[in-house]
Every structure is written in C-alpha cells, then in structure tokens.
Motif scaffolding. Sequence first.
Motif, short mmCIF file in Angstrom:
data_model
loop_
_atom_site.label_atom_id
_atom_site.label_comp_id
_atom_site.label_asym_id
_atom_site.label_seq_id
_atom_site.Cartn_x
_atom_site.Cartn_y
_atom_site.Cartn_z
N VAL A 93 0.82 -1.22 0.00
CA VAL A 93 0.00 0.00 0.00
C VAL A 93 0.85 1.27 0.00
O VAL A 93 0.61 2.17 -0.80
CB VAL A 93 -1.02 -0.01 1.16
CG1 VAL A 93 -1.75 1.31 1.25
CG2 VAL A 93 -1.99 -1.17 0.98
N PRO A 94 1.87 1.39 0.86
CA PRO A 94 2.68 2.62 0.80
C PRO A 94 3.33 2.83 -0.58
O PRO A 94 3.45 3.97 -1.04
CB PRO A 94 3.76 2.41 1.87
CG PRO A 94 3.18 1.41 2.79
CD PRO A 94 2.30 0.53 1.96
N TYR A 95 3.71 1.75 -1.23
CA TYR A 95 4.33 1.87 -2.56
C TYR A 95 3.32 2.33 -3.59
O TYR A 95 3.64 3.12 -4.47
CB TYR A 95 4.97 0.53 -2.96
CG TYR A 95 6.00 0.10 -1.94
CD1 TYR A 95 7.29 0.61 -1.98
CD2 TYR A 95 5.66 -0.78 -0.91
CE1 TYR A 95 8.22 0.25 -1.03
CE2 TYR A 95 6.59 -1.14 0.04
CZ TYR A 95 7.87 -0.62 -0.01
OH TYR A 95 8.79 -0.96 0.94
N ALA A 96 2.08 1.84 -3.47
CA ALA A 96 1.03 2.28 -4.39
C ALA A 96 0.74 3.77 -4.19
O ALA A 96 0.54 4.51 -5.15
CB ALA A 96 -0.24 1.45 -4.18
N ILE A 97 0.73 4.21 -2.94
CA ILE A 97 0.44 5.61 -2.64
C ILE A 97 1.58 6.51 -3.12
O ILE A 97 1.35 7.55 -3.74
CB ILE A 97 0.18 5.80 -1.13
CG1 ILE A 97 -1.14 5.12 -0.74
CG2 ILE A 97 0.16 7.28 -0.75
CD1 ILE A 97 -1.39 5.06 0.76
N VAL A 98 2.82 6.11 -2.87
CA VAL A 98 3.97 6.96 -3.19
C VAL A 98 4.37 6.85 -4.66
O VAL A 98 4.55 7.86 -5.33
CB VAL A 98 5.16 6.62 -2.27
CG1 VAL A 98 6.41 7.37 -2.71
CG2 VAL A 98 4.83 6.95 -0.82
N ILE A 99 4.48 5.65 -5.18
CA ILE A 99 5.01 5.46 -6.54
C ILE A 99 3.94 5.68 -7.59
O ILE A 99 4.17 6.35 -8.60
CB ILE A 99 5.65 4.07 -6.67
CG1 ILE A 99 6.89 4.00 -5.77
CG2 ILE A 99 6.02 3.77 -8.12
CD1 ILE A 99 7.48 2.61 -5.63
N ASP A 100 2.75 5.12 -7.38
CA ASP A 100 1.69 5.24 -8.38
C ASP A 100 0.77 6.44 -8.15
O ASP A 100 -0.23 6.58 -8.85
CB ASP A 100 0.84 3.95 -8.40
CG ASP A 100 1.59 2.79 -9.00
OD1 ASP A 100 2.59 3.03 -9.71
OD2 ASP A 100 1.18 1.64 -8.76
N LEU A 101 1.10 7.25 -7.16
CA LEU A 101 0.34 8.48 -6.86
C LEU A 101 -1.14 8.20 -6.57
O LEU A 101 -2.01 8.99 -6.94
CB LEU A 101 0.48 9.49 -7.99
CG LEU A 101 1.91 9.87 -8.38
CD1 LEU A 101 1.90 10.77 -9.61
CD2 LEU A 101 2.63 10.54 -7.22
N LYS A 102 -1.41 7.11 -5.90
CA LYS A 102 -2.79 6.76 -5.56
C LYS A 102 -3.19 7.50 -4.29
O LYS A 102 -2.36 7.87 -3.47
CB LYS A 102 -2.93 5.24 -5.33
CG LYS A 102 -2.58 4.39 -6.53
CD LYS A 102 -3.63 4.49 -7.59
CE LYS A 102 -3.36 3.53 -8.72
NZ LYS A 102 -4.28 3.66 -9.81
N GLY A 103 -4.51 7.69 -4.14
CA GLY A 103 -5.03 8.21 -2.89
C GLY A 103 -5.02 7.11 -1.84
O GLY A 103 -4.61 5.98 -2.11
N THR A 104 -5.49 7.41 -0.65
CA THR A 104 -5.43 6.42 0.43
C THR A 104 -6.22 5.17 0.11
O THR A 104 -5.68 4.06 0.13
CB THR A 104 -5.93 7.06 1.74
OG1 THR A 104 -5.15 8.22 2.02
CG2 THR A 104 -5.80 6.08 2.89
N LEU A 105 -7.50 5.31 -0.20
CA LEU A 105 -8.34 4.13 -0.44
C LEU A 105 -7.96 3.41 -1.74
O LEU A 105 -7.92 2.18 -1.79
CB LEU A 105 -9.82 4.51 -0.44
CG LEU A 105 -10.33 5.02 0.91
CD1 LEU A 105 -11.79 5.41 0.81
CD2 LEU A 105 -10.12 4.00 2.00
#
Length: 191
Positions: A93-105
Amino acid sequence: MKLCYDALEGKAILSTAFHHAKSRFVPLFKFELILTLLIGIAFIPLINLGLDFFRNIHMLTKEAALYYVISFMIWSAFLGIFAIAIQFLFTFVPYAIVIDLKGTLSGIRRGVMVLRHNLVDTIIMWLLVGLAGMALQVAAYPFRFFGFWGTLAGTLVAVILGWVAVMPITTCWWVELYRRRSKTLNSLPNG
C-alpha cells in the motif's frame, strides 16, 4: 521510496524526492492512521483484561491469577499475529500511494491487488528482509560478551547499520518488486 524508485530508473535527484515526499504525506499519513487504528482496536480486549486484573488484584486466588496470566498471553499472541497479518496484507500500500500516486483508499485497493497476484514473491521477500535484519543481530551478538556497555555498543552498531545500510537496500528490494509486479497488473481490468 520515491528516491529508491528513481535510483532504480537511473535518475535520482534528492530535491525531487523531497518534493514528492511532501506531496504524498497526507495520503500516506491517512493510511498509517487507518493501520494504527486497526491494530489499536485489537488492544481493547487486552486493556480490558489488564484493567480487570488490577481492579481485582487484592482478592485474586491463585487460579484466578493463572487465568489472567494465560488470558494475557493468549491475547498478546493473538495481537502479535494480527499485527503481522495486517502488516503483511498492506505490504504494498505505501508503494502504491507513493510510486503510483494513488489516494489512500485507491492505494489500499491497489496494494492489496498487487499482494494477491504476487503472494509467493511477497512471502519470499518478507523472509529475505527478515534474514537481513537477523544478520545484523548476529553481527552485533559478539558485543554482548563485553557486558552492559558491550551490549549497548552492539545494539547501537546494529541500529546504525540498519538505518544506513540494511533499510535503504531492503527498501530498494521492495520498490523493485512492486515496480516489476505492478506493471503486470496494468494490463488487467481495474489495474
């Protein structure tokens, strides 16, 4: 994470990484808050058990004290297993948020999806990272033969080496695993 990602791409710039870190702070903070609340909720039975024990400590029998000790050990084991399971479930999840610029959910959805499609690789990576951490402890173990100050020095050496060497290396391992495995998901629907 972003600096590791950029370094693996061959274009690491520290100022860009700091700017990116500031822009991803809020969604990552929300995720960490959710994670902390999930694990914190599991503490409630343990807290109730402790409060009940201290409320009745003056009239406890030997059997009742044994019941509290066993219950405390069982709940502590459950809490440890639950915390590890939650950490494992949300590995990416942290990688998705940081690398892929995803929101929290959306980062939670993306991270869990990457985990689901790469379960064996993730288990192997967890084991490798655990072994790297244990290697530090093995390297620091001989310091214990020099008493308290040797133990303190060994712990300090292990912590410094962990922060300076092991943590950046293992972060790059995780980033590379996420980078490679999440690319395969982009071709899937809702990827």
